[in-house]
Structures are given as C-alpha cells and as structure tokens.
Design an enzyme around this catalytic site. Structure first.
Site, PDB file in Angstrom:
ATOM      1  N   GLU A 247      10.048  16.550  14.462  1.00  0.00           N
ATOM      2  CA  GLU A 247      10.387  16.492  13.039  1.00  0.00           C
ATOM      3  C   GLU A 247       9.445  17.449  12.294  1.00  0.00           C
ATOM      4  OE1 GLU A 247       9.055  13.103  10.750  1.00  0.00           O
ATOM      5  OE2 GLU A 247      10.984  13.018   9.744  1.00  0.00           O
TER       6      GLU A 247
ATOM      7  N   GLU B  86       3.957   8.676  14.713  1.00  0.00           N
ATOM      8  CA  GLU B  86       2.646   8.371  15.292  1.00  0.00           C
ATOM      9  C   GLU B  86       1.991   7.211  14.546  1.00  0.00           C
ATOM     10  OE1 GLU B  86       1.783   9.427  18.202  1.00  0.00           O
ATOM     11  OE2 GLU B  86       3.638  10.595  18.193  1.00  0.00           O
ATOM     12  N   THR B  87       2.113   7.216  13.214  1.00  0.00           N
ATOM     13  CA  THR B  87       1.542   6.103  12.440  1.00  0.00           C
ATOM     14  C   THR B  87       2.280   4.809  12.782  1.00  0.00           C
ATOM     15  OG1 THR B  87       1.278   7.721  10.668  1.00  0.00           O
ATOM     16  CG2 THR B  87       0.767   5.444  10.124  1.00  0.00           C
ATOM     17  N   GLY B  88       3.590   4.907  12.937  1.00  0.00           N
ATOM     18  CA  GLY B  88       4.383   3.721  13.283  1.00  0.00           C
ATOM     19  C   GLY B  88       3.931   3.113  14.601  1.00  0.00           C
TER      20      GLY B  88
ATOM     21  N   CYS C 296      13.633  11.941   5.358  1.00  0.00           N
ATOM     22  CA  CYS C 296      13.617  11.507   6.763  1.00  0.00           C
ATOM     23  C   CYS C 296      14.943  11.805   7.446  1.00  0.00           C
ATOM     24  CB  CYS C 296      13.294  10.030   6.842  1.00  0.00           C
ATOM     25  SG  CYS C 296      14.303   9.046   5.718  1.00  0.00           S
TER      26      CYS C 296
ATOM     27  N   GLU D 135      10.491   2.064   9.775  1.00  0.00           N
ATOM     28  CA  GLU D 135      11.436   3.129   9.387  1.00  0.00           C
ATOM     29  C   GLU D 135      10.694   4.440   9.599  1.00  0.00           C
ATOM     30  OE1 GLU D 135      14.531   3.035   8.433  1.00  0.00           O
ATOM     31  OE2 GLU D 135      14.756   0.881   8.245  1.00  0.00           O
TER      32      GLU D 135
ATOM     33  N   GLU E  93      -1.263   7.324  -0.467  1.00  0.00           N
ATOM     34  CA  GLU E  93      -2.416   7.610  -1.331  1.00  0.00           C
ATOM     35  C   GLU E  93      -2.187   8.819  -2.240  1.00  0.00           C
ATOM     36  OE1 GLU E  93      -2.155   7.427   1.921  1.00  0.00           O
ATOM     37  OE2 GLU E  93      -3.548   8.732   3.008  1.00  0.00           O
TER      38      GLU E  93
ATOM     39  N   GLY F  62       7.267   5.661   7.471  1.00  0.00           N
ATOM     40  CA  GLY F  62       6.384   6.819   7.596  1.00  0.00           C
ATOM     41  C   GLY F  62       6.620   7.510   8.923  1.00  0.00           C
ATOM     42  N   GLY F  63       5.614   8.219   9.396  1.00  0.00           N
ATOM     43  CA  GLY F  63       5.766   9.043  10.592  1.00  0.00           C
ATOM     44  C   GLY F  63       5.702   8.240  11.889  1.00  0.00           C
TER      45      GLY F  63
ATOM     46  N   LYS G 175       0.854  -1.192   0.000  1.00  0.00           N
ATOM     47  CA  LYS G 175       0.000   0.000   0.000  1.00  0.00           C
ATOM     48  C   LYS G 175       0.889   1.241   0.000  1.00  0.00           C
ATOM     49  CE  LYS G 175      -1.656   3.012   2.830  1.00  0.00           C
ATOM     50  NZ  LYS G 175      -1.797   4.161   1.934  1.00  0.00           N
TER      51      LYS G 175
HETATM   52  P1  NAD Z   1       2.484   8.829   7.376  1.00  0.00           P
HETATM   53  O1  NAD Z   1       2.882   8.093   8.586  1.00  0.00           O
HETATM   54  O2  NAD Z   1       1.429   9.858   7.498  1.00  0.00           O
HETATM   55  O3  NAD Z   1       1.963   7.832   6.235  1.00  0.00           O
HETATM   56  C1  NAD Z   1       2.773   6.788   5.755  1.00  0.00           C
HETATM   57  C2  NAD Z   1       1.884   5.695   5.210  1.00  0.00           C
HETATM   58  O4  NAD Z   1       1.109   5.139   6.267  1.00  0.00           O
HETATM   59  C3  NAD Z   1       0.900   6.161   4.144  1.00  0.00           C
HETATM   60  O5  NAD Z   1       0.815   5.178   3.141  1.00  0.00           O
HETATM   61  C4  NAD Z   1      -0.416   6.237   4.931  1.00  0.00           C
HETATM   62  O6  NAD Z   1      -1.561   6.074   4.134  1.00  0.00           O
HETATM   63  C5  NAD Z   1      -0.256   5.058   5.878  1.00  0.00           C
HETATM   64  N1  NAD Z   1      -1.093   5.092   7.088  1.00  0.00           N
HETATM   65  C6  NAD Z   1      -1.567   6.178   7.734  1.00  0.00           C
HETATM   66  N2  NAD Z   1      -2.270   5.783   8.826  1.00  0.00           N
HETATM   67  C7  NAD Z   1      -2.218   4.424   8.866  1.00  0.00           C
HETATM   68  C8  NAD Z   1      -2.732   3.439   9.750  1.00  0.00           C
HETATM   69  N3  NAD Z   1      -3.427   3.762  10.826  1.00  0.00           N
HETATM   70  N4  NAD Z   1      -2.470   2.142   9.483  1.00  0.00           N
HETATM   71  C9  NAD Z   1      -1.736   1.793   8.421  1.00  0.00           C
HETATM   72  N5  NAD Z   1      -1.240   2.682   7.529  1.00  0.00           N
HETATM   73  C10 NAD Z   1      -1.461   3.989   7.755  1.00  0.00           C
HETATM   74  O7  NAD Z   1       3.831   9.422   6.789  1.00  0.00           O
HETATM   75  P2  NAD Z   1       4.002  10.388   5.548  1.00  0.00           P
HETATM   76  O8  NAD Z   1       3.532  11.729   5.951  1.00  0.00           O
HETATM   77  O9  NAD Z   1       3.456   9.742   4.329  1.00  0.00           O
HETATM   78  O10 NAD Z   1       5.601  10.357   5.387  1.00  0.00           O
HETATM   79  C11 NAD Z   1       6.439  11.199   6.081  1.00  0.00           C
HETATM   80  C12 NAD Z   1       7.092  10.467   7.239  1.00  0.00           C
HETATM   81  O11 NAD Z   1       7.812   9.340   6.760  1.00  0.00           O
HETATM   82  C13 NAD Z   1       8.114  11.335   7.933  1.00  0.00           C
HETATM   83  O12 NAD Z   1       7.983  11.180   9.323  1.00  0.00           O
HETATM   84  C14 NAD Z   1       9.442  10.765   7.453  1.00  0.00           C
HETATM   85  O13 NAD Z   1      10.512  11.001   8.316  1.00  0.00           O
HETATM   86  C15 NAD Z   1       9.109   9.319   7.345  1.00  0.00           C
HETATM   87  N6  NAD Z   1      10.067   8.620   6.466  1.00  0.00           N
HETATM   88  C16 NAD Z   1      11.003   7.812   7.038  1.00  0.00           C
HETATM   89  C17 NAD Z   1      11.969   7.173   6.237  1.00  0.00           C
HETATM   90  C18 NAD Z   1      13.043   6.292   6.831  1.00  0.00           C
HETATM   91  O14 NAD Z   1      13.782   5.650   6.072  1.00  0.00           O
HETATM   92  N7  NAD Z   1      13.195   6.204   8.150  1.00  0.00           N
HETATM   93  C19 NAD Z   1      11.936   7.355   4.862  1.00  0.00           C
HETATM   94  C20 NAD Z   1      10.963   8.187   4.317  1.00  0.00           C
HETATM   95  C21 NAD Z   1      10.037   8.809   5.141  1.00  0.00           C
END
Ligand code: NAD
Length: 499
Positions: free
Chosen positions: A392, A239-241, A292, A258, A186, A236-237, A183
């Site tokens: 961040e 909080e989502t993690g 990131c 990550e 979006e 991703g972020g 996934k």
């Molecule tokens: P995000 O956490 O908002 O979204 C990331 C993904 O998670 C998207 O596909 C989103 O649809 C999905 N998502 C959102 N809520 C979810 C849930 N409850 N369950 C499952 N999936 C869900 O992050 P973003 O705004 O798309 O990306 C930016 C973040 O990603 C920044 O914090 C950045 O530092 C991080 N990032 C980290 C790395 C790394 O290698 N460590 C690389 C790139 C980006």
C-alpha cells in the site's frame, strides 16, 4: 480556533470523566497544516497517567451503568442530536479538518455531511435490533437472545479521514451503550476535540466518552493492553494493526481491525471507457490517494491498455495540487514530510523493480515547496510481484497491469494479501456478476468507484482487517449476544437421584 486553556495557560484538550483538562505534566503538541507548514493549534499531549485516568473513568461509567441503563431509543435520540449539531457546526468542523489534514475544504465539507449521516444512521437503528426469541422446542421454556454492550472500548484512529473514522466507531458504541476512550491520530486531533464538545454539551454522562491525545506508543498502546478495556477498535496501517492484535492477545479482548488496502480497479474493453477513465483518476487520486480503499492498482484489458493509459497519464499530469482554501486546487498534500519520504521511496522501489514512470514522481512545482505535496503519479509495465503493486503506497500513485481475459483479471485482482475494495468496469452484466462474486474484497464497485453508504457494511478480507463497520453489523461489533434460557416449570431432573 480552539479553545480551552488550563490553569497554567497550557491547552486543556483532554476530555476525561466529563471534564476538560491539560496533560498531567503540561505536555503539548503543536499541530501544523501540511499544505504550508502553518500552525493550526496547540493541544495537550497525554501522559500514561492521563490515559490511566481515562480508562478508569470509562470503566467506572460502564460498571455503574450510567449509559447502558438508558433505553436504546434514548441512546439513539442522543445520536440524532449529535447529527443535528454536526450539521449546524459544519463550517467550524470542516475548517478544522481541512487545516489539520491540508485537504481541500470542499472535501472536508463532504466528510462532515457523511459524518452527520453516520450518526443519524446509528441513531435510527439503535433500538431496531433488540434480540430474538429462540424456539427451544419446549413450551415450558422461554429462550431468547439479548444484546449487551461489549463494555469499555479503546478506539485508535488514523489521520486521513480523522473524524469520519472516529464517527464509525463512536456512533455505534454510543448506540450499544458502551463507554470509550478515544485516541485520534496525533497529527489531526482537532475535530475529535470538537466532537467531545458536542457530546459534553448534549449531556452524555461523565466517563462515557473520553478523549486522550498523543502518539501511538504512550497513548495508543495502553488501549490495546489494558485489562480494564474489553475491546479495542483500530483503524490504521497493517503493521500497527498487527502490533495492536499482539498487545491485545494476553487479555483476550475483542479486537476490530480496519487496515490498509491495495485495491484493484479492473477495466474491461467493453466498458463505458469515458466513465472508466474519469473514475480511474478519481479512484487513485481523490484526496491524494490517502484513502484506504483508493483504486491505486489499475488492471486493464490488454486490447485497450495502451490508449487508456496514455489518456490517464495525460490527465493525471494536469491535476492541480493546492492547499485547503485554494479554489483552483483539485487535490491536496500528503500529511507530513515523513509520509512524503515514504511515498518517494515507494515509487523509487517500484521503478527499480521494473515499473515505468509515466508521469509524476516529484514534489510539484515551486509553489508547493512549503507543503508536503506529491504529484499524481502513474507507473505502468508493472509485474504482479513489483513492491509498488503489492504494498500500500498510501499516496497518489497508480500502478498499471494488463490482463487478457476474465479469468486472468480475477486472478490478478485477487493476487494481494489485502482485500478491502475493488472496482469492475464492464457493460456486460454477466461479467459484472461473475467478477464481483469472485473478488475477495469487502466492497466491490461495479461501474463506479468510492461511494459508500452508512447502511452498508464496510471492512476487509485478508489483511485488510477483521470485523465490519457501518451497517447493522457495525452496531453488532459493539454488542455481545447473550442467551437467556428460562425454564418456566422447574422440575427435578433425576439425573443424580437422591440416595
Ligand atoms: P498508523 O497505523 O500509523 O496509525 C493509526 C493510529 O494508530 C494513530 O492514531 C497512531 O498514533 C496509532 N498507533 C501507532 N502505533 C501504535 C501502537 N503501537 N499502539 C497503538 N496505537 C498506535 O496509520 P496512519 O498512517 O495514521 O493511517 C493510514 C493507514 O490507515 C493506511 O494503511 C490506511 O489504509 C489505513 N486506513 C484504513 C481504513 C479502513 O477503513 N480500512 C480507513 C482509513 C485508513
């Protein structure tokens, strides 16, 4: 640009069980370019049922062994072929990435080169780590470690490097023999669709690779919760993690995270200051800071701070923002208006907490009105507890702190809940060695910022996540170690003697 239309004329951009299909309720999403709001394409928006179908397809493919039963060398060959296809179709992919993200075409082209290298790397190492023999201390025993694919992997990825983050997961998963449901974010789905097109045309068996598009709640959440998924790999972020780790806990699946970073870039007085200054701009403002590992926390020695920051401010104020095909542009927009609002609020809170706004802090000029731009920004006079220093910002905002000596530099640079990356600028090799070893970050650059290698592990300490992508460890994430112990001369143990 894209392609594929379902029977009722809705787009058919979900890839499930080896076939393209529209969403089961015909749902769609219009993707727009954040540089000017223009429409990029319309894609399918998966329903819960579509996600269920994708998971079932991946489960069946894995349980039938359609991919894991191939030799590791065969799996590697497919990855090498993907790499070649990416090179051949680089223009198409880079254009799609630039339109979805608004990033400059030249940056998207660089990303495509990196992605081709990533597939090539995992293609080459697919059969290089078959396992090992263990000395059991007994000649009648053959004890060995073999590696098995983890199983069905749910992959959830962000929008900043859309296909790169996908590649870091898909390539090792295919090398290991896993099946997966991907996934992507979006807001930026198009290059993931194109990648599925490559995998489809190269003949990856049906059900091994599945693509579902849509938001985190409907489409992402089931990938962390579902009983039939063995591992969820998320970028991703923070909080989502945390939400994903919590959702994954009841099924005790493997979780790889990550997450974000607030990465210190430490400049000592004796460094090559021209290079340090140039790279400090690059560290913080490349790709509008939407990296990131962006070096958005400048930590500079007090004796040079004033002059260094003055020059940084002056050059930051001259950076030209523009859309993907604007040849004068040096950096692009943020991803959405909502994201720009977040960065605006982040800077406001930083200033309210005592930081001084030196440059930026605005949405650009009249030529930027149609896009989601935010001007390169420097906040100095920051204290360590300023929210702009600890959170961040994920935008083109550099915070500045100063230090007096090496011990203080290390203390400040490690004063973060994150631990993804950091930079050290010094011409003293002792300082370089001591500081780089003391920093609690997954990557440390000495006299450079940003380069990474597919051969070298990537990942974070602390709340920047767990697990590693890239490098040999990036393959291990998608494999389970199994111990096979064979007694070649079975005998009665006599432990419970016959009575
Ligand atoms: P995000 O956490 O908002 O979204 C990331 C993904 O998670 C998207 O596909 C989103 O649809 C999905 N998502 C959102 N809520 C979810 C849930 N409850 N369950 C499952 N999936 C869900 O992050 P973003 O705004 O798309 O990306 C930016 C973040 O990603 C920044 O914090 C950045 O530092 C991080 N990032 C980290 C790395 C790394 O290698 N460590 C690389 C790139 C980006």
């Amino acid at each position: 640009m894209i392609f594929l239309t379902g029977s009722d004329n809705s787009p058919a951009t979900l890839y499930i069980d080896g076939a393209w299909r529209a969403a089961s309720d015909g749902g769609t999403r219009t993707v727009t370019c954040p540089a000017d709001g223009s429409e990029v394409g319309v894609v399918s928006e998966a329903t819960a049922k579509d996600v269920e179908d994708a998971i079932a397809a991946a489960r069946r493919a894995f349980d039938e062994g359609v991919w894991s039963s191939k030799t590791a060398a065969e799996r590697g060959d497919l990855l090498l072929a993907v790499s070649e296809q990416l090179k051949e179709r680089k223009d198409e992919f880079a254009r799609a990435e630039a339109l979805d993200t608004g990033k400059r075409l030249v940056e998207a082209e660089g990303d495509m080169d990196d992605i081709a290298s990533c597939f090539a790397f995992f293609g080459k190492i697919a059969d290089q780590h078959p396992g090992r023999l263990v000395d059991a201390g007994d000649d009648t025993v053959i004890s060995r470690i073999v590696y098995e694919p983890v199983g069905v992997v749910g992959m959830i990825t962000p929008w900043n490097f859309p296909l790169l983050q996908v590649a870091w997961k898909v390539a090792p998963a295919i090398a290991a023999g896993c099946s997966f449901v991907l996934k992507p974010a979006e807001l930026t789905p198009h290059t993931a669709i194109l990648l599925m097109d490559i995998l489809d045309k190269l003949g990856l068996p049906a059900g091994v690779a599945n693509l579902v598009l849509g938001d985190g709640g409907t489409v992402g959440a089931p990938l962390s919760e579902h009983d039939d998924i063995d591992m969820v790999s998320f970028t991703g972020g923070l909080e989502t993690g945390k939400a994903i780790a919590t959702a994954a806990a009841p099924t005790v699946k493997k979780v790889a995270l990550e997450l974000g970073g607030k990465n210190p870039n430490v400049v000592f007085a004796g460094a090559d200051l021209d290079a340090a200054l140039d790279n400090a701009l690059n560290a913080g403002f490349m790709d509008s800071g939407l990296v990131c590992s962006a070096g958005t926390r400048l930590v500079v020695q007090d004796t040079i701070a004033e002059e260094f920051v003055d020059k940084l401010v002056e050059r930051a104020g001259k950076i030209v923002m523009g859309g993907p095909f604007d040849e004068k542009a040096e950096t692009g927009p943020l991803i959405s208006e909502a994201h720009r609002d977040k960065v605006t609020d982040y800077v406001k809170r930083g200033v309210e907490a005592g930081a001084r706004l030196r440059v930026g802090g605005n949405w650009g000029g009249p030529e930027h009105e149609k896009g989601c731009f935010y001007a390169p920004t420097v906040l100095d006079q920051c204290t360590h507890d300023n929210p702009a220093v600890q959170e961040e910002g994920f935008g083109p905002v550099i915070t500045v702190e100063t230090f007096h000596d090496e011990a203080e530099a290390i203390k400040i640079a490690n004063d973060t809940r994150y631990g993804l990356a950091s930079g050290v600028w010094t011409s003293n090799s002792g300082t370089a060695n001591r500081v780089s070893r003391a920093l609690r970050h997954g990557t440390v650059w000495i006299n450079d910022y940003h380069p990474y290698l597919p051969q070298a592990e990537w990942g974070g300490f602390g709340r920047s996540g767990n697990g590693r992508e890239l490098g040999p460890t990036g393959l291990e994430e998608y494999r389970e170690a199994k111990h096979i112990y064979e007694n070649t001369e079975p005998a009665v143990t006599g432990w419970f003697p016959e009575k």
